[in-house]
Scaffold this active site. Structure first.
Site, mmCIF file in Angstrom:
data_model
loop_
_atom_site.group_PDB
_atom_site.id
_atom_site.type_symbol
_atom_site.label_atom_id
_atom_site.label_comp_id
_atom_site.label_asym_id
_atom_site.label_seq_id
_atom_site.Cartn_x
_atom_site.Cartn_y
_atom_site.Cartn_z
ATOM 1 N N ASP A 56 1.212 -1.667 0.260
ATOM 2 C CA ASP A 56 -0.093 0.304 -0.064
ATOM 3 C C ASP A 56 1.436 1.499 0.256
ATOM 4 O O ASP A 56 0.682 2.161 -0.510
ATOM 5 C CB ASP A 56 -0.930 0.043 0.739
ATOM 6 C CG ASP A 56 -2.888 0.505 1.237
ATOM 7 O OD1 ASP A 56 -2.980 0.480 -0.495
ATOM 8 O OD2 ASP A 56 -3.036 1.360 1.563
ATOM 9 N N GLU A 97 -0.158 10.347 5.670
ATOM 10 C CA GLU A 97 -0.758 9.032 4.631
ATOM 11 C C GLU A 97 0.725 7.796 4.888
ATOM 12 O O GLU A 97 1.123 7.228 5.355
ATOM 13 C CB GLU A 97 -1.252 8.396 4.035
ATOM 14 C CG GLU A 97 -2.550 7.298 3.924
ATOM 15 C CD GLU A 97 -3.411 7.432 2.541
ATOM 16 O OE1 GLU A 97 -4.539 8.540 3.155
ATOM 17 O OE2 GLU A 97 -3.667 6.287 1.850
ATOM 18 N N GLU A 149 -11.420 6.180 -2.331
ATOM 19 C CA GLU A 149 -10.863 6.805 -0.828
ATOM 20 C C GLU A 149 -12.200 5.835 0.191
ATOM 21 O O GLU A 149 -11.894 5.678 0.856
ATOM 22 C CB GLU A 149 -11.419 8.154 -1.001
ATOM 23 C CG GLU A 149 -10.629 9.297 -1.363
ATOM 24 C CD GLU A 149 -8.791 9.064 -0.259
ATOM 25 O OE1 GLU A 149 -8.751 7.772 -0.631
ATOM 26 O OE2 GLU A 149 -7.818 9.369 -0.502
ATOM 27 N N GLU A 219 -9.391 -3.055 -6.805
ATOM 28 C CA GLU A 219 -9.558 -3.100 -4.935
ATOM 29 C C GLU A 219 -9.702 -4.557 -4.555
ATOM 30 O O GLU A 219 -8.640 -4.523 -3.931
ATOM 31 C CB GLU A 219 -10.879 -2.140 -4.318
ATOM 32 C CG GLU A 219 -10.526 -0.784 -4.883
ATOM 33 C CD GLU A 219 -8.947 -0.341 -4.331
ATOM 34 O OE1 GLU A 219 -8.692 -0.651 -2.625
ATOM 35 O OE2 GLU A 219 -8.749 1.261 -3.956
HETATM 36 C C1 LIG Z 1 -5.779 0.127 -2.442
HETATM 37 C C2 LIG Z 1 -5.653 1.565 -1.884
HETATM 38 N N1 LIG Z 1 -6.883 2.008 -1.989
HETATM 39 C C3 LIG Z 1 -7.583 3.149 -1.324
HETATM 40 C C4 LIG Z 1 -6.089 3.517 -0.894
HETATM 41 C C5 LIG Z 1 -6.913 5.272 0.673
HETATM 42 N N2 LIG Z 1 -5.708 6.467 -0.246
HETATM 43 C C6 LIG Z 1 -5.666 3.319 -0.172
HETATM 44 N N3 LIG Z 1 -4.668 3.682 0.311
HETATM 45 N N4 LIG Z 1 -4.959 2.026 -1.110
#
Ligand SMILES: Cc1ncc(CN)c(N)n1
Length: 230
Positions: A56, A97, A149, A219
């Site tokens: 991520d 983040e 999001e 996702e």
């Molecule tokens: C795969 C993914 N999707 C969404 C997000 C949210 N910003 C994330 N951090 N990573």
């Protein structure tokens, strides 16, 4: 018997709600994935969590330029100047983040320099890059942005609900995307997307719906990297 809604009726209730009902199965697949359910019921494999963490971080580094491209589109194409503030607040939270991923990976002993992006991650980042093209309409891009999001918000909020058995050491992760402030921000993005979708020509509406489905598929594939991939 309920008849088919006219375009005007759909616009009033919001296109996003209509699409979420229409595509409930894939939306649920993305927001209630077995990986998330394993966090929620406390059975999560911590190695799988570490895999997600490293992957991520790579994703978020590609997501930030995508959000910057949405900001440019808003500046050029939006009919409401307040859109920019919402998108800018998203960029600011991405800054936090990225810093959080750096400290969290260090805490879990994940060496970021050694993380190799897996295929699902590469595919998702490539998809993001395709959405950065100036040929992609603001309406399509903001719909994708909301969906990306919103999936994290809905997924991690699930792990904080009463009765969830999320391990204490993962609660901060879940708070990051499951907190009320992030929920409000997603609602603001949804409002922008609905406003734009309500006044877009049919061909762009179709592009936005297809893009939303692609986001949800990516996702699911992304979660699969940590849990359940064949
Ligand atoms: C795969 C993914 N999707 C969404 C997000 C949210 N910003 C994330 N951090 N990573």
């Amino acid at each position: 018997m309920e008849g088919k809604k006219t375009r005007e009726e759909v616009e009033k209730s919001g296109m996003i709600d209509t699409w979420m009902r229409k595509h409930r199965l894939i939306y649920t697949g993305a927001t209630k994935h077995p990986f998330i359910l394993s966090i929620r019921d406390g059975t999560v494999d911590l190695e799988a969590f570490k895999t997600w963490l490293g992957q991520d971080y790579i994703f978020v580094r590609a997501f930030a330029p995508f959000v910057a491209s949405v900001l440019i589109k808003a500046w050029k194409e939006s009919d409401d100047s307040s859109d920019m503030e919402v998108i800018l607040s998203g960029m600011a939270s991405l800054n936090d983040e990225i810093a959080w991923f750096k400290s969290e990976t260090a805490k879990w002993g994940v060496q970021l320099s050694e993380v190799v992006p897996q295929k699902a991650n590469q595919d998702y980042c490539r998809f993001l890059e395709s959405l950065m093209s100036p040929d992609v309409e603001y309406t399509v891009a903001i719909t994708a942005f909301w969906a990306i999001e919103a999936v994290y918000q809905a997924s991690f909020a699930l792990c904080l609900e009463d009765g969830s058995k999320t391990p204490a050491e993962l609660r901060e992760t879940c708070q990051r995307w499951g907190n009320d402030g992030f929920g409000q921000y997603c609602n603001s993005l949804q409002k922008i997307a609905n406003r734009r979708l309500g006044k877009t020509p049919d061909d762009v509406l179709t592009k936005a719906e297809v893009t939303l489905l692609r986001v949800l598929e990516h996702e699911v594939e992304f979660w699969n990297m940590s849990h359940g991939a064949a």
